[in-house]
Every structure is written in C-alpha cells, then in structure tokens.
Scaffold this motif. Structure first.
Motif, PDB file in Angstrom:
ATOM      1  N   LEU A 110     -60.091  11.603 -15.771  1.00 11.55           N
ATOM      2  CA  LEU A 110     -60.826  10.897 -17.126  1.00 11.55           C
ATOM      3  C   LEU A 110     -59.877  10.343 -17.833  1.00 11.55           C
ATOM      4  O   LEU A 110     -60.036   9.243 -18.355  1.00 11.55           O
ATOM      5  CB  LEU A 110     -61.707  11.669 -17.588  1.00 11.55           C
ATOM      6  CG  LEU A 110     -62.969  12.331 -16.979  1.00 11.55           C
ATOM      7  CD1 LEU A 110     -63.766  13.454 -17.640  1.00 11.55           C
ATOM      8  CD2 LEU A 110     -63.835  11.186 -16.592  1.00 11.55           C
ATOM      9  N   SER A 111     -58.634  10.844 -18.079  1.00  6.11           N
ATOM     10  CA  SER A 111     -57.562  10.221 -18.889  1.00  6.11           C
ATOM     11  C   SER A 111     -56.713   9.209 -18.217  1.00  6.11           C
ATOM     12  O   SER A 111     -55.845   8.361 -18.857  1.00  6.11           O
ATOM     13  CB  SER A 111     -56.510  11.373 -19.338  1.00  6.11           C
ATOM     14  OG  SER A 111     -57.142  12.282 -20.020  1.00  6.11           O
ATOM     15  N   GLY A 112     -56.985   9.078 -16.888  1.00  8.32           N
ATOM     16  CA  GLY A 112     -56.447   7.959 -16.176  1.00  8.32           C
ATOM     17  C   GLY A 112     -55.177   8.580 -15.335  1.00  8.32           C
ATOM     18  O   GLY A 112     -54.284   7.473 -14.835  1.00  8.32           O
ATOM     19  N   VAL A 113     -54.850   9.488 -15.189  1.00 10.89           N
ATOM     20  CA  VAL A 113     -53.863  10.333 -14.306  1.00 10.89           C
ATOM     21  C   VAL A 113     -54.226   9.910 -12.803  1.00 10.89           C
ATOM     22  O   VAL A 113     -55.317  10.281 -12.575  1.00 10.89           O
ATOM     23  CB  VAL A 113     -53.714  11.686 -14.435  1.00 10.89           C
ATOM     24  CG1 VAL A 113     -52.595  12.230 -13.672  1.00 10.89           C
ATOM     25  CG2 VAL A 113     -53.144  11.996 -16.123  1.00 10.89           C
ATOM     26  N   ARG A 114     -53.501   9.581 -12.101  1.00 12.57           N
ATOM     27  CA  ARG A 114     -53.375   9.321 -10.574  1.00 12.57           C
ATOM     28  C   ARG A 114     -52.908  10.298  -9.911  1.00 12.57           C
ATOM     29  O   ARG A 114     -51.864  10.680  -9.963  1.00 12.57           O
ATOM     30  CB  ARG A 114     -52.672   7.860 -10.064  1.00 12.57           C
ATOM     31  CG  ARG A 114     -53.066   7.377  -8.838  1.00 12.57           C
ATOM     32  CD  ARG A 114     -52.118   6.481  -8.283  1.00 12.57           C
ATOM     33  NE  ARG A 114     -51.902   6.451  -6.750  1.00 12.57           N
ATOM     34  CZ  ARG A 114     -51.300   5.377  -6.129  1.00 12.57           C
ATOM     35  NH1 ARG A 114     -50.285   4.781  -6.825  1.00 12.57           N
ATOM     36  NH2 ARG A 114     -51.073   5.087  -4.899  1.00 12.57           N
ATOM     37  N   VAL A 115     -53.873  11.098  -9.258  1.00 11.95           N
ATOM     38  CA  VAL A 115     -53.554  12.119  -8.557  1.00 11.95           C
ATOM     39  C   VAL A 115     -53.463  12.202  -7.265  1.00 11.95           C
ATOM     40  O   VAL A 115     -54.323  11.698  -6.403  1.00 11.95           O
ATOM     41  CB  VAL A 115     -54.609  13.445  -8.969  1.00 11.95           C
ATOM     42  CG1 VAL A 115     -54.157  14.826  -8.311  1.00 11.95           C
ATOM     43  CG2 VAL A 115     -54.608  14.042 -10.433  1.00 11.95           C
ATOM     44  N   LEU A 116     -52.130  12.601  -6.529  1.00 14.26           N
ATOM     45  CA  LEU A 116     -51.956  12.427  -5.211  1.00 14.26           C
ATOM     46  C   LEU A 116     -52.140  13.953  -4.436  1.00 14.26           C
ATOM     47  O   LEU A 116     -51.181  14.786  -5.031  1.00 14.26           O
ATOM     48  CB  LEU A 116     -50.498  11.692  -4.668  1.00 14.26           C
ATOM     49  CG  LEU A 116     -50.285  10.567  -5.272  1.00 14.26           C
ATOM     50  CD1 LEU A 116     -49.030  10.062  -5.115  1.00 14.26           C
ATOM     51  CD2 LEU A 116     -51.410   9.341  -5.040  1.00 14.26           C
ATOM     52  N   GLN A 117     -53.014  13.951  -3.743  1.00 16.51           N
ATOM     53  CA  GLN A 117     -53.189  15.313  -3.239  1.00 16.51           C
ATOM     54  C   GLN A 117     -52.432  15.369  -1.718  1.00 16.51           C
ATOM     55  O   GLN A 117     -52.545  15.293  -0.705  1.00 16.51           O
ATOM     56  CB  GLN A 117     -54.791  15.487  -2.466  1.00 16.51           C
ATOM     57  CG  GLN A 117     -54.998  17.040  -2.362  1.00 16.51           C
ATOM     58  CD  GLN A 117     -55.479  17.285  -3.927  1.00 16.51           C
ATOM     59  OE1 GLN A 117     -56.591  17.003  -4.607  1.00 16.51           O
ATOM     60  NE2 GLN A 117     -54.722  18.458  -4.285  1.00 16.51           N
ATOM     61  N   THR A 118     -50.889  15.661  -2.097  1.00 13.22           N
ATOM     62  CA  THR A 118     -49.998  15.749  -1.029  1.00 13.22           C
ATOM     63  C   THR A 118     -48.883  16.762  -1.645  1.00 13.22           C
ATOM     64  O   THR A 118     -48.908  16.976  -2.428  1.00 13.22           O
ATOM     65  CB  THR A 118     -49.449  14.208  -0.584  1.00 13.22           C
ATOM     66  OG1 THR A 118     -48.613  14.309   0.451  1.00 13.22           O
ATOM     67  CG2 THR A 118     -49.048  13.827  -1.768  1.00 13.22           C
TER      68      THR A 118
END
Length: 381
Positions: A110-118
């Motif tokens: 929600l804060s805008g962090v781009r999360v990469l599941q890797t």
C-alpha cells in the motif's frame, strides 16, 4: 544508466519491510526482494518490546489489529526447576511472524513498495551503482542496497563476510502449541545445552522457541527425542510438553546460527536487522532490534538523499556508511555484549545458580539486567 529503484532491499522480514515502508512513504522508489511467499512461519521468539510501538504507529502500523498478547512479566528457571520472576520494565507484546510479517507486507504494498517474489543470487557494486541478480537471471539496479535477509545467506559467502569463516554450533527450533500458560508472561527455561522461551502470541497460541548447542543435540536422533530426553528434565518444560497440543506437523529448525560480530556495512551494502548483528534469543529483543535498525537506516538515507535525484558526485557515499556504522555501534553494541555475557552465564550451571541466588536476595537486579538488552521508546528523528 537510469536505475530501476532508489533502494533495493534484499529480504522481506521485519527490518526489510519496515525500512521499505518508511522509505516508500518518503517517496523513495523501493524494490524489495523476498524469496518466500507471504505468509510464512520463521524460527523466532515472537516477543516484541514495546519500545518500537511509537515508531510503528508513526508509520501507520497498528499492531492492535493483529490481536497480540500483552506481556509484562518475565520468568527464568534453571534445569532443576528453581525460578525467579520479574516485571518487564517496558513490557511488550506477542505476535507470530506468520501474522506480523504478512501484515507489514500488505502495508508495504500500500505504501508503494515493489515486491519481487524471487531469490537474490548476486549483488555487484560497480561504477557507483548496484546491480542485483535474481534466481530468474533478471537484473535490477539501484543507488543503494539494504541487506535484510536474516541470520545467514549465500550472499554472506559471496560478500566474504568474516563470520562465515567461523563454524557456529547453535541451532534454533520453534513450534506453536495450544497450552495453558499465563498470557501476560514470557518465560525462559534452562536445559542442558540451551534454553527455551515460552510466550503467547495471538489467539491464545503459545510459541515455544529454543536455542540448543549442537554438542548437546547431536547424540539424539531427532527433535522429538531431544525434547523428550533433554528439555523435559526441566520441570517447567516437562509440564508444558506433557499437556501442550502441537499445531505444526513438525517443528521448524534452523542451524549454523552465528552470534559472532558482524559489520553493519559490507562492500557498500547497508546491513539491517539480524543481517547486521544477531542478539542471543535469551534477551527476547531481536524483533525490536530489527525494527529499530530499520528506523536508523531509513532516517539516515532520508537525511542524506532526495528520492529520484541522488547526486553521487557531490555527496560522499562514505558519509552515510560511516554514520550508519557509528549509529549501529552506539545503539546496539551494548545490547549485543550484554547478550553474549548472559549467554555465557546461562551455559554454566554454577554461574546460573549464583545469579538466581543474587536475584532472589535482591529482586530489583533482574529488571536492571533486562534493561541492558532493551532500549527506550522510539520516536521519529
């Protein structure tokens, strides 16, 4: 060459998620790399000192939404069953990493962090810029990288960190149970070769997490036999395991836990949480330290640089690294030293007996000892 992000954070535990939320709220472009899908369990004592509550609230993170247990008492017992109790100076709360990390993950999105599941496979620093390569052979660039990947990783070996060259004889074991224990108390129970912490998290679930020396563990076939033959020699642990109902198919185990000194900065990577330094679990304050270290680092980054416009020509990267190292040392060295001292004492039955007698004669000593591994309530700088 334009960067994909201002900051790449490797690791999505407490330190990584909190730093990501903080920086993203300040308009930094943040990429967070986390190998495991949320939610997931971790080997952890799952007790958090109240010192972090003001800071979390400033980030818009209300732990009340998680229904945590409220903890204000501490109990310590020896192998033979002698025990002492004390009030916790600040108090704390119990919440599972399964619930807390997932909650922070949602806040980060929600804060805008781009999360990469890797998985982050490699980190390179060249021409004043970082390149992070993931398991899918994809690359991402940033001006800053935060290492928040936990207690031990292959990245530590790649960075040639000194502690990786030292064998570590400690392993951690954690599981959840249904059991009848005081909901306002965290307890620490000695056994031969280690100690076990018990405390409630949300929904009346009890977290049992223990640290064991490999020399004590290796003569037994498995965790179940070790608990039966060693932990249950402590009368408190015997009563607990006799009546507790396991909620996991099998306990989680992590080996090669290192409490050796680590550097807060390695090859320009800024380390946070357990990646920068692991306090002995007996101190019950690792989660608060992770959150606090994220705060220190995020505020220093915010102080030195403006998002999207890093000027590495006029601003010395070394200044940030030096200030972070000094801030980390000032805030946590005393705690880590106290943790090592307590670890040494609790490994010795004779020394533990002396401490117990001293505490029984002078009850005010125990809160003073506890204060050595805890900080003051955090507020934004």
């Amino acid at each position: 060459m334009p960067c994909n992000a201002d900051v790449i954070i490797i690791g999505g535990g407490l330190a990584g998620l909190v730093a990501g939320i903080h920086l993203s709220q300040k308009k930094f472009r943040v990429i967070l790399v986390e190998k495991q899908a949320y939610p997931h369990h971790k080997v952890c004592g799952e007790y958090v000192s109240n010192e972090v509550l003001p800071y979390l609230e400033q980030l818009g993170v209300s732990v009340d939404e998680l229904g945590p247990s409220r903890i204000n008492r501490f109990q310590l017992s020896t192998v033979s069953g002698k025990s002492v109790e004390s009030k916790l100076p600040l108090g704390g709360f119990g919440v599972s990493r399964y619930r807390l990390d997932d909650f922070l993950y949602q806040k980060a999105l929600l804060s805008g962090v781009r999360v990469l599941q890797t998985q982050a496979e490699a980190v390179q620093f060249e021409d004043n810029q970082f390149t992070v390569t993931t398991s899918g052979n994809e690359t991402y660039t940033a001006n800053l990288v935060i290492g928040a990947y936990g207690k031990r990783s292959l990245l530590d070996k790649q960075l040639n960190r000194a502690f990786m060259h030292q064998a570590s004889p400690w392993l951690g074991v954690k599981a959840h149970y249904r059991a009848d224990i005081p909901n306002d108390q965290v307890s620490l129970h000695n056994f031969e070769g280690g100690y076990c912490g018990l405390s409630q998290v949300e929904e009346g679930i009890v977290n049992a997490c223990y640290l064991a020396h490999y020399s004590s563990f290796k003569q037994y076939k498995n965790v179940a036999e070790f608990q039966e033959r060693v932990l249950r020699k402590n009368p408190f642990l015997n009563r607990f395991f006799a009546s507790a109902t396991p909620l996991f198919d099998k306990p989680l185990v992590i080996s090669q836990l290192s409490f050796a000194k680590k550097q807060p900065v390695e090859n320009h990577v800024l380390m946070s949480g357990d990646t920068a330094g692991l306090i002995h679990p007996l101190c019950g304050n690792g989660m608060a330290m992770a959150i606090h270290s994220a705060k220190i680092l995020a505020e220093l980054i915010e102080m030195h640089y403006q998002p999207h416009s890093f000027d590495w020509v006029t601003i010395d990267r070394a200044t940030l690294e030096k200030q972070y190292t000094l801030a980390w040392t000032h805030e946590f060295n005393k705690r880590l030293t106290a943790g090592r001292a307590l670890q040494y004492v609790l490994q010795s039955p004779f020394a533990t007996s002396l401490v117990m007698k001293g505490v029984q004669l002078t009850p005010g000593i125990l809160p003073l000892i506890i204060k050595q591994t805890h900080g003051n309530p955090l507020v934004a700088a």
